[in-house]
Structures are given as C-alpha cells and as structure tokens.
Motif scaffolding. Structure first.
Motif, PDB file in Angstrom:
ATOM      1  N   SER A  79      -3.843   2.326  22.870  1.00  0.00           N
ATOM      2  CA  SER A  79      -2.552   2.391  22.180  1.00  0.00           C
ATOM      3  C   SER A  79      -2.025   1.024  21.749  1.00  0.00           C
ATOM      4  O   SER A  79      -1.053   0.954  20.991  1.00  0.00           O
ATOM      5  N   TRP A  80      -2.661  -0.063  22.197  1.00  0.00           N
ATOM      6  CA  TRP A  80      -2.237  -1.402  21.795  1.00  0.00           C
ATOM      7  C   TRP A  80      -3.177  -2.022  20.759  1.00  0.00           C
ATOM      8  O   TRP A  80      -3.162  -3.241  20.554  1.00  0.00           O
ATOM      9  N   HIS A  81      -3.987  -1.205  20.097  1.00  0.00           N
ATOM     10  CA  HIS A  81      -4.922  -1.727  19.102  1.00  0.00           C
ATOM     11  C   HIS A  81      -4.314  -1.804  17.702  1.00  0.00           C
ATOM     12  O   HIS A  81      -4.569  -2.751  16.959  1.00  0.00           O
ATOM     13  N   PHE A  82      -3.554  -0.789  17.328  1.00  0.00           N
ATOM     14  CA  PHE A  82      -3.128  -0.626  15.940  1.00  0.00           C
ATOM     15  C   PHE A  82      -2.258  -1.783  15.443  1.00  0.00           C
ATOM     16  O   PHE A  82      -2.545  -2.378  14.392  1.00  0.00           O
ATOM     17  N   GLU A  83      -1.203  -2.122  16.162  1.00  0.00           N
ATOM     18  CA  GLU A  83      -0.256  -3.117  15.658  1.00  0.00           C
ATOM     19  C   GLU A  83      -0.882  -4.498  15.480  1.00  0.00           C
ATOM     20  O   GLU A  83      -0.733  -5.108  14.407  1.00  0.00           O
ATOM     21  N   PRO A  84      -1.587  -5.052  16.483  1.00  0.00           N
ATOM     22  CA  PRO A  84      -2.200  -6.366  16.234  1.00  0.00           C
ATOM     23  C   PRO A  84      -3.284  -6.321  15.165  1.00  0.00           C
ATOM     24  O   PRO A  84      -3.449  -7.287  14.417  1.00  0.00           O
ATOM     25  N   ALA A  85      -4.020  -5.208  15.075  1.00  0.00           N
ATOM     26  CA  ALA A  85      -5.051  -5.101  14.042  1.00  0.00           C
ATOM     27  C   ALA A  85      -4.426  -5.105  12.654  1.00  0.00           C
ATOM     28  O   ALA A  85      -4.898  -5.793  11.740  1.00  0.00           O
ATOM     29  N   MET A  86      -3.359  -4.332  12.472  1.00  0.00           N
ATOM     30  CA  MET A  86      -2.676  -4.301  11.173  1.00  0.00           C
ATOM     31  C   MET A  86      -2.106  -5.681  10.833  1.00  0.00           C
ATOM     32  O   MET A  86      -2.171  -6.124   9.671  1.00  0.00           O
ATOM     33  N   GLU A  87      -1.562  -6.358  11.833  1.00  0.00           N
ATOM     34  CA  GLU A  87      -0.995  -7.682  11.598  1.00  0.00           C
ATOM     35  C   GLU A  87      -2.082  -8.665  11.179  1.00  0.00           C
ATOM     36  O   GLU A  87      -1.909  -9.437  10.214  1.00  0.00           O
ATOM     37  N   ALA A  88      -3.212  -8.645  11.865  1.00  0.00           N
ATOM     38  CA  ALA A  88      -4.306  -9.560  11.534  1.00  0.00           C
ATOM     39  C   ALA A  88      -4.878  -9.269  10.150  1.00  0.00           C
ATOM     40  O   ALA A  88      -5.139 -10.187   9.360  1.00  0.00           O
ATOM     41  N   VAL A  89      -5.057  -7.988   9.837  1.00  0.00           N
ATOM     42  CA  VAL A  89      -5.545  -7.612   8.501  1.00  0.00           C
ATOM     43  C   VAL A  89      -4.548  -8.055   7.435  1.00  0.00           C
ATOM     44  O   VAL A  89      -4.927  -8.517   6.350  1.00  0.00           O
ATOM     45  N   ALA A 108      -5.585   5.217  12.889  1.00  0.00           N
ATOM     46  CA  ALA A 108      -6.922   4.744  12.534  1.00  0.00           C
ATOM     47  C   ALA A 108      -7.180   4.912  11.042  1.00  0.00           C
ATOM     48  O   ALA A 108      -7.756   4.026  10.390  1.00  0.00           O
ATOM     49  N   ARG A 109      -6.784   6.042  10.485  1.00  0.00           N
ATOM     50  CA  ARG A 109      -6.966   6.256   9.048  1.00  0.00           C
ATOM     51  C   ARG A 109      -6.207   5.197   8.250  1.00  0.00           C
ATOM     52  O   ARG A 109      -6.725   4.644   7.267  1.00  0.00           O
ATOM     53  N   GLU A 110      -4.969   4.907   8.664  1.00  0.00           N
ATOM     54  CA  GLU A 110      -4.154   3.911   7.969  1.00  0.00           C
ATOM     55  C   GLU A 110      -4.778   2.525   8.081  1.00  0.00           C
ATOM     56  O   GLU A 110      -4.825   1.763   7.101  1.00  0.00           O
ATOM     57  N   LEU A 111      -5.273   2.179   9.272  1.00  0.00           N
ATOM     58  CA  LEU A 111      -5.863   0.860   9.495  1.00  0.00           C
ATOM     59  C   LEU A 111      -7.114   0.661   8.650  1.00  0.00           C
ATOM     60  O   LEU A 111      -7.291  -0.381   8.001  1.00  0.00           O
ATOM     61  N   VAL A 112      -7.995   1.647   8.642  1.00  0.00           N
ATOM     62  CA  VAL A 112      -9.240   1.531   7.870  1.00  0.00           C
ATOM     63  C   VAL A 112      -8.927   1.420   6.381  1.00  0.00           C
ATOM     64  O   VAL A 112      -9.538   0.625   5.655  1.00  0.00           O
ATOM     65  N   ALA A 113      -7.956   2.184   5.903  1.00  0.00           N
ATOM     66  CA  ALA A 113      -7.572   2.118   4.494  1.00  0.00           C
ATOM     67  C   ALA A 113      -6.970   0.755   4.152  1.00  0.00           C
ATOM     68  O   ALA A 113      -7.235   0.195   3.073  1.00  0.00           O
ATOM     69  N   PHE A 114      -6.177   0.193   5.069  1.00  0.00           N
ATOM     70  CA  PHE A 114      -5.544  -1.105   4.826  1.00  0.00           C
ATOM     71  C   PHE A 114      -6.588  -2.217   4.784  1.00  0.00           C
ATOM     72  O   PHE A 114      -6.530  -3.125   3.936  1.00  0.00           O
ATOM     73  N   ALA A 115      -7.572  -2.167   5.684  1.00  0.00           N
ATOM     74  CA  ALA A 115      -8.642  -3.172   5.685  1.00  0.00           C
ATOM     75  C   ALA A 115      -9.444  -3.106   4.385  1.00  0.00           C
ATOM     76  O   ALA A 115      -9.842  -4.142   3.836  1.00  0.00           O
ATOM     77  N   GLU A 116      -9.676  -1.892   3.889  1.00  0.00           N
ATOM     78  CA  GLU A 116     -10.380  -1.736   2.614  1.00  0.00           C
ATOM     79  C   GLU A 116      -9.549  -2.332   1.473  1.00  0.00           C
ATOM     80  O   GLU A 116     -10.086  -3.022   0.598  1.00  0.00           O
ATOM     81  N   LYS A 117      -8.245  -2.099   1.495  1.00  0.00           N
ATOM     82  CA  LYS A 117      -7.362  -2.644   0.464  1.00  0.00           C
ATOM     83  C   LYS A 117      -7.347  -4.173   0.498  1.00  0.00           C
ATOM     84  O   LYS A 117      -7.348  -4.832  -0.557  1.00  0.00           O
ATOM     85  N   GLN A 118      -7.334  -4.736   1.703  1.00  0.00           N
ATOM     86  CA  GLN A 118      -7.296  -6.191   1.873  1.00  0.00           C
ATOM     87  C   GLN A 118      -8.665  -6.834   1.688  1.00  0.00           C
ATOM     88  O   GLN A 118      -8.779  -8.062   1.671  1.00  0.00           O
TER      89      GLN A 118
END
Length: 368
Positions: A79-89, A108-118
């Motif tokens: 549960s502590w993965h999403f926020e720091p991952a989104m911030e780093a991306v 997870a879907r949002e994070l993977v999509a954001f990494a693809e966008k970035q």
C-alpha cells in the motif's frame, strides 16, 4: 557508466537491495530515503551515501539520480508503493518497485499508464524467474522442446502446519483477508505467465484452515486456482501460507507440459528436469529417465542480484520500454490475475475473466 540510484524504504527488503547494489558494477547507489529517520540514517552510514527523509528532497538535491528503487511495504506489503512511484515518475525518473506493483489494481493501472505517458521505464521485482533453472527451462521452450502447451502446474508457498502457526500481530497483515493473495501470488503468477503466456480465465476455491478460524485470523491462506491460457492450454496453482508441510517438490515447483516434452523446476533456484515426448513411451508404466540439470544452488536471495542486474542492463542498453524484462505491464498482468482470484472467491468460486491489459502500441524509435 554505472546507473545512479536512489533507494526509498529501508526495512529488510530495502537493505537487501542496497547490499545487492554494493556488489553490482552497473549500480551507483547515491542516496537512501525513508520517512523513519533512524532507518535512513543507519542505511546511509552503512552504505556510505546521503540520507533523505522525503522523496522530493532526495530527487531535488540529487538531480543525477536516474532510477528510484521503491522498496516500501505497507498493508498487504504494497500500500506504500503507489504514491512514491507516481512522484518519481512525475520527475521523469525510471522506477523499480518491489512486488506487488501496487496494493490496489486501479492504482496499478494508473501508474503503468502514467509511466507510459512520461516515457520512463517502470519495472517490478518479479525475481522468481531470474534464476539458472528458469533460464534453462526457457531454452527448452524457445528451442521447441516443449511444443504446444498442454498444461502447467505450480505449487508455491511456505512450510508449516498447526504447530508452527502464530497469529500475525502486524497491522500490515492482521485483519486483512487478502494478505497472502496480494503479497504472494504475484510470484507464481509471474513465473506461470513468463512460460505460458497470458491467462484468460480464472477460477479459485480458497479458504483458511480451522486453526486460523479459531484464532480469529481472517486471512484466506489456501488457494486452489484453475487457469485457462490464451494459447489454449490449462493450468493449476496451489498456494498456501504455512498451513501444511509442503511435500514433494519442495516449497516451489513448476511443471510445464507440452506436446513435445515436459520440464519441472524444483525449489526455484535448485534444478530443472526435462522429459522428452518420444515415440514408444509407455502410456502408463515406466517413465523414461529425465535430463536433470542441478545447479547446486540453495541461496534464494541471489535472485535479487540477478533481477536487479537485469533491470540495470536493460536501462543501460536503452531497450524499448515494452521489452524491459519484468516491466510494469507484466506486473500489472499478475495483479489483474490476483484480483480475478479475489473476485472468484467472493463469488463462491465463479469463473472470472481478468481485466484486459492496456494495448501495446510500439515505440516508433525502435519499430522501423
């Protein structure tokens, strides 16, 4: 040139990653970060790097960091993965995340999509197939020695039984029925998908033993999971969290059977056996002797070195994002399967089709 790394989360797994980086010539660990100051300071002193207590401060004071390695935990170990991952991306950094990629599949879907966008790399520590037996087994598959998939059987979990049981006290575990599914099924699902491809249908019969019920333990710890693959094969996964002694095959076994041969990996890092399907094999009675490759390895922790090196190799080589080994889409796939298991369980064992993965578009810089 070594890849400059900032490491976030300095509990057990974080320190294991840091130790791996200290041995790795492709890695340059430059900073560590933890919201618990004492953990960050201890790690900084141990590894000779700078300590930070927020990811924002670490990245802004260490702009040369190329990869942010996130080894935080939380509820269900994720549960502590999403926020720091989104911030780093968001800062345009490549990210490596411990499993599961997220605690919630929507995140997870949002994070993977954001990494693809970035247009940054996002990888996950799906380390169970970064082993010598798995590499040998993949040679059988890629070389045509397995043929068309018939079935896959996997058994992964923990040795145990009633005399070894104790009610978990950590708020990350206690009271969370899907801890074992979310924290652990990532691994067997990732190995199964690595060899057999995408899963299209899932059905589970899951429960917990009486001694857990008597203790007020809500964890759904026994999972009997049936699968159908996109290529037409079928599969079965048995996983349990220390409810029984594990028996034949050890704590980790994977058998993949095809029209031309069958392999079985035992205890993840130890050995792989291969049986060739040849004309004249008796239908029942005596089985031909297998080709056995025993690597003499028992140290599971080396899988972390292997997986982290693979990530750094891919980043250094600038591979297409969809060819990054154990990438975010791969990690999302196995989380989709886990949530399909949860859905099947909640519906009393109904057949469920996992949520479809995002389509692959291809990188125009590589596809010419």
């Amino acid at each position: 040139m070594p890849v400059k790394i900032g490491l976030v989360g300095l509990n057990g797994i974080g320190n294991l990653h840091a130790a791996c980086y200290q041995e790795e010539e492709l890695a340059d660990l430059v900073a560590v970060c933890d919201v618990v100051k004492e953990r960050a300071d201890a790690a900084a002193e141990k590894y000779g790097v700078k300590a930070y207590y927020s990811l924002k401060d670490m990245i802004e004071h260490e702009p040369d960091i190329e990869v942010v390695d996130i080894t935080t935990g939380g509820i269900d170990n994720g549960s502590w993965h999403f926020e720091p991952a989104m911030e780093a991306v968001g800062y345009g950094k490549h990210v490596l995340i411990e499993k599961p990629i997220c605690h919630d599949v929507r995140e997870a879907r949002e994070l993977v999509a954001f990494a693809e966008k970035q247009k940054v790399y996002i990888g996950c520590n799906l380390n169970h197939y970064f082993t010598e037996p798995a590499a040998k087994a993949k040679q059988y598959v890629d070389g045509g020695d397995i043929g068309e998939l018939v079935y896959c059987m996997a058994k992964m979990g923990f040795n145990g039984g009633v005399d070894n049981y104790g009610l978990a006290g950590s708020p990350k575990v206690k009271g969370h029925p899907y801890f074992h599914m979310k924290a652990f099924l990532t691994h067997p699902f990732s190995v199964i998908r690595h060899f057999c491809g995408d899963i299209t249908h899932i059905q589970t019969f899951s429960d917990r033993p009486g001694f857990r019920r008597s203790a007020g333990d809500v964890m759904v710890s026994i999972n009997s999971i049936h699968m159908k693959f996109a290529n037409g094969g079928v599969g079965y996964l048995l996983s349990q969290r220390g409810d029984a002694a594990y028996g034949l095959g050890g704590w980790w076994s994977l058998e993949m059977a095809g029209s031309k041969g069958t392999f079985c990996i035992e205890n993840c890092v130890e050995k792989v056996s291969y049986w060739r399907a040849e004309k004249g094999i008796p239908a029942i009675s005596k089985q031909p002797e297998p080709e056995v490759t025993d690597f003499g390895t028992t140290n599971f922790d080396r899988t972390f070195n292997n997986r982290l090196r693979a990530f750094l190799e891919d980043v250094s080589a600038g591979v297409p994002r969809d060819q990054l080994r154990a990438n975010g889409r791969d990690a999302l796939a196995v989380l989709e399967y886990t949530f399909a298991v949860i859905e099947s369980y909640e519906r009393g064992g109904e057949l469920v089709r996992p949520h479809p993965l995002p389509p692959l578009h291809g990188d125009p810089l590589f596809m010419r």
